[in-house]
Design a protein around this motif. Structure first.
Motif, PDB file in Angstrom:
ATOM      1  N   VAL A 132       0.864  -1.184   0.000  1.00  0.00           N
ATOM      2  CA  VAL A 132       0.000   0.000   0.000  1.00  0.00           C
ATOM      3  C   VAL A 132       0.897   1.229   0.000  1.00  0.00           C
ATOM      4  N   THR A 133       0.689   2.093  -0.973  1.00  0.00           N
ATOM      5  CA  THR A 133       1.479   3.313  -1.057  1.00  0.00           C
ATOM      6  C   THR A 133       0.546   4.519  -1.023  1.00  0.00           C
ATOM      7  N   SER A 134       1.143   5.674  -0.884  1.00  0.00           N
ATOM      8  CA  SER A 134       0.330   6.895  -0.823  1.00  0.00           C
ATOM      9  C   SER A 134       0.032   7.407  -2.233  1.00  0.00           C
ATOM     10  N   TRP A 135      -0.966   8.277  -2.306  1.00  0.00           N
ATOM     11  CA  TRP A 135      -1.331   8.901  -3.572  1.00  0.00           C
ATOM     12  C   TRP A 135      -0.411  10.082  -3.827  1.00  0.00           C
ATOM     13  N   THR A 136       0.078  10.203  -5.055  1.00  0.00           N
ATOM     14  CA  THR A 136       0.963  11.298  -5.435  1.00  0.00           C
ATOM     15  C   THR A 136       0.267  12.155  -6.489  1.00  0.00           C
ATOM     16  N   PRO A 137       0.074  13.452  -6.217  1.00  0.00           N
ATOM     17  CA  PRO A 137      -0.583  14.311  -7.209  1.00  0.00           C
ATOM     18  C   PRO A 137       0.374  14.713  -8.332  1.00  0.00           C
ATOM     19  N   VAL A 138      -0.173  14.804  -9.534  1.00  0.00           N
ATOM     20  CA  VAL A 138       0.562  15.347 -10.684  1.00  0.00           C
ATOM     21  C   VAL A 138      -0.356  16.377 -11.331  1.00  0.00           C
ATOM     22  N   HIS A 139       0.221  17.457 -11.826  1.00  0.00           N
ATOM     23  CA  HIS A 139      -0.574  18.566 -12.363  1.00  0.00           C
ATOM     24  C   HIS A 139      -0.079  18.942 -13.752  1.00  0.00           C
ATOM     25  N   ASP A 140      -1.007  19.089 -14.669  1.00  0.00           N
ATOM     26  CA  ASP A 140      -0.702  19.552 -16.019  1.00  0.00           C
ATOM     27  C   ASP A 140      -1.103  21.019 -16.121  1.00  0.00           C
TER      28      ASP A 140
ATOM     29  N   GLN B  68      -9.383   2.347  -9.538  1.00  0.00           N
ATOM     30  CA  GLN B  68      -9.917   3.294 -10.516  1.00  0.00           C
ATOM     31  C   GLN B  68     -10.933   4.234  -9.882  1.00  0.00           C
ATOM     32  N   GLN B  69     -11.809   3.703  -9.050  1.00  0.00           N
ATOM     33  CA  GLN B  69     -12.812   4.551  -8.396  1.00  0.00           C
ATOM     34  C   GLN B  69     -12.149   5.625  -7.542  1.00  0.00           C
ATOM     35  N   LEU B  70     -11.132   5.239  -6.781  1.00  0.00           N
ATOM     36  CA  LEU B  70     -10.430   6.214  -5.937  1.00  0.00           C
ATOM     37  C   LEU B  70      -9.694   7.246  -6.775  1.00  0.00           C
ATOM     38  N   ALA B  71      -9.058   6.790  -7.866  1.00  0.00           N
ATOM     39  CA  ALA B  71      -8.339   7.724  -8.738  1.00  0.00           C
ATOM     40  C   ALA B  71      -9.307   8.720  -9.374  1.00  0.00           C
ATOM     41  N   VAL B  72     -10.485   8.242  -9.792  1.00  0.00           N
ATOM     42  CA  VAL B  72     -11.485   9.134 -10.384  1.00  0.00           C
ATOM     43  C   VAL B  72     -11.966  10.149  -9.364  1.00  0.00           C
ATOM     44  N   GLU B  73     -12.176   9.699  -8.121  1.00  0.00           N
ATOM     45  CA  GLU B  73     -12.625  10.615  -7.068  1.00  0.00           C
ATOM     46  C   GLU B  73     -11.617  11.719  -6.806  1.00  0.00           C
ATOM     47  N   LYS B  74     -10.332  11.447  -7.041  1.00  0.00           N
ATOM     48  CA  LYS B  74      -9.269  12.418  -6.777  1.00  0.00           C
ATOM     49  C   LYS B  74      -8.952  13.284  -8.014  1.00  0.00           C
TER      50      LYS B  74
ATOM     51  N   TYR C 249       1.808  10.374 -17.140  1.00  0.00           N
ATOM     52  CA  TYR C 249       2.488   9.812 -15.978  1.00  0.00           C
ATOM     53  C   TYR C 249       1.909   8.439 -15.684  1.00  0.00           C
ATOM     54  N   ARG C 250       2.750   7.544 -15.149  1.00  0.00           N
ATOM     55  CA  ARG C 250       2.308   6.190 -14.854  1.00  0.00           C
ATOM     56  C   ARG C 250       2.932   5.731 -13.554  1.00  0.00           C
ATOM     57  N   SER C 251       2.171   5.012 -12.761  1.00  0.00           N
ATOM     58  CA  SER C 251       2.682   4.441 -11.522  1.00  0.00           C
ATOM     59  C   SER C 251       2.416   2.943 -11.513  1.00  0.00           C
ATOM     60  N   THR C 252       3.369   2.185 -10.998  1.00  0.00           N
ATOM     61  CA  THR C 252       3.235   0.726 -10.917  1.00  0.00           C
ATOM     62  C   THR C 252       3.178   0.259  -9.464  1.00  0.00           C
ATOM     63  N   GLU C 253       2.835   1.163  -8.555  1.00  0.00           N
ATOM     64  CA  GLU C 253       2.918   0.849  -7.131  1.00  0.00           C
ATOM     65  C   GLU C 253       1.588   0.480  -6.486  1.00  0.00           C
ATOM     66  N   GLY C 254       0.578   0.153  -7.260  1.00  0.00           N
ATOM     67  CA  GLY C 254      -0.709  -0.225  -6.687  1.00  0.00           C
ATOM     68  C   GLY C 254      -0.690  -1.630  -6.117  1.00  0.00           C
ATOM     69  N   PRO C 255      -1.732  -1.994  -5.380  1.00  0.00           N
ATOM     70  CA  PRO C 255      -1.808  -3.352  -4.829  1.00  0.00           C
ATOM     71  C   PRO C 255      -1.910  -4.368  -5.965  1.00  0.00           C
ATOM     72  N   VAL C 256      -1.405  -5.560  -5.737  1.00  0.00           N
ATOM     73  CA  VAL C 256      -1.372  -6.652  -6.721  1.00  0.00           C
ATOM     74  C   VAL C 256      -0.999  -6.140  -8.117  1.00  0.00           C
TER      75      VAL C 256
ATOM     76  N   THR D  91      -5.450  18.016 -12.505  1.00  0.00           N
ATOM     77  CA  THR D  91      -4.621  17.399 -11.480  1.00  0.00           C
ATOM     78  C   THR D  91      -5.155  15.999 -11.222  1.00  0.00           C
ATOM     79  N   ALA D  92      -4.253  15.028 -11.221  1.00  0.00           N
ATOM     80  CA  ALA D  92      -4.625  13.644 -10.929  1.00  0.00           C
ATOM     81  C   ALA D  92      -3.741  13.137  -9.807  1.00  0.00           C
ATOM     82  N   SER D  93      -4.187  12.082  -9.146  1.00  0.00           N
ATOM     83  CA  SER D  93      -3.376  11.429  -8.120  1.00  0.00           C
ATOM     84  C   SER D  93      -3.217   9.960  -8.493  1.00  0.00           C
ATOM     85  N   LEU D  94      -1.964   9.503  -8.454  1.00  0.00           N
ATOM     86  CA  LEU D  94      -1.650   8.115  -8.786  1.00  0.00           C
ATOM     87  C   LEU D  94      -0.999   7.457  -7.578  1.00  0.00           C
ATOM     88  N   LEU D  95      -1.090   6.140  -7.497  1.00  0.00           N
ATOM     89  CA  LEU D  95      -0.524   5.415  -6.357  1.00  0.00           C
ATOM     90  C   LEU D  95       0.984   5.277  -6.494  1.00  0.00           C
TER      91      LEU D  95
END
Length: 195
Positions: free
Chosen positions: A46-54, A185-191, A78-85, A60-64
């Motif tokens: 489990v990692t924290s959400w990191t915001p990125v802004h264009d 995906q639901q959490l990313a959309v909410e952020k 931007y891409r993150s590979t740190e999500g669960p499973v 602004t989006a947040s990725l794990l």
């Protein structure tokens, strides 16, 4: 030493306020706390959400986890590979073609965009559901595909059509972990913050 009734009352009120604040900081600041607790219970990373802004689009989006840029692309990506499973999250923002600027987005435009996404994955478009997000036309897209190592995968996208840009927020992961891919995906959309 005895305290005055007023001092005792002030201590109780202060204690209640601090408890509420602590609870809010723990829960309100992380609306995904319940989901992450479930992931931890299953001993997933489990990692924290990191915001990125264009700056250009104002999105602004947040990725794990860490979010290195997908280098060499002529777009904000931007891409993150740190999500669960091993769920990956990605944000891609491209400028809409000049011939589309100033024109309303149609059902055919959104359907074609969903189909193109499936083609990029050499996958199967399972569904595309039209909606609005902050009054912008949008589509939720679900794609099944097989990666280079022949693993069955699922890609979930939220495509949003801004006046001058197209936003693709995406989570991908193993098809047999569909529920977790959906949670991410639901959490990313909410952020996701649109201009």
């Amino acid at each position: 030493m005895r305290t005055s009734p007023q001092y005792g009352f002030a201590r109780v009120v202060t204690s209640i306020v601090l408890t509420v604040l602590a609870t809010c900081i723990a829960g309100c600041a992380t609306p995904d706390a319940g989901v992450q607790a479930e992931w931890k219970a299953r001993q997933w990373r489990v990692t924290s959400w990191t915001p990125v802004h264009d700056v250009e689009s104002g999105v602004t989006a947040s990725l794990l986890g860490p979010v290195p840029s997908d280098a060499g692309l002529p777009m904000f990506a931007y891409r993150s590979t740190e999500g669960p499973v091993e769920v990956e999250t990605r944000i891609t923002i491209v400028r809409r073609p000049d011939d589309m600027l100033g024109k309303p987005i149609t059902h055919a435009d959104m359907q074609r965009s969903a189909e193109l996404s499936a083609e990029i994955y050499d996958g199967l478009l399972i569904s595309s559901q039209e909606l609005t997000m902050n009054e912008y036309p949008a589509t939720d897209v679900r794609i099944r595909y097989t990666d280079n190592s022949l693993k069955r995968k699922l890609a979930l996208q939220r495509q949003v059509f801004l006046p001058e840009h197209m936003v693709i927020l995406e989570s991908t992961g193993a098809a047999n972990e569909e529920r977790v891919v959906e949670q991410v995906q639901q959490l990313a959309v909410e952020k996701l913050l649109l201009p």
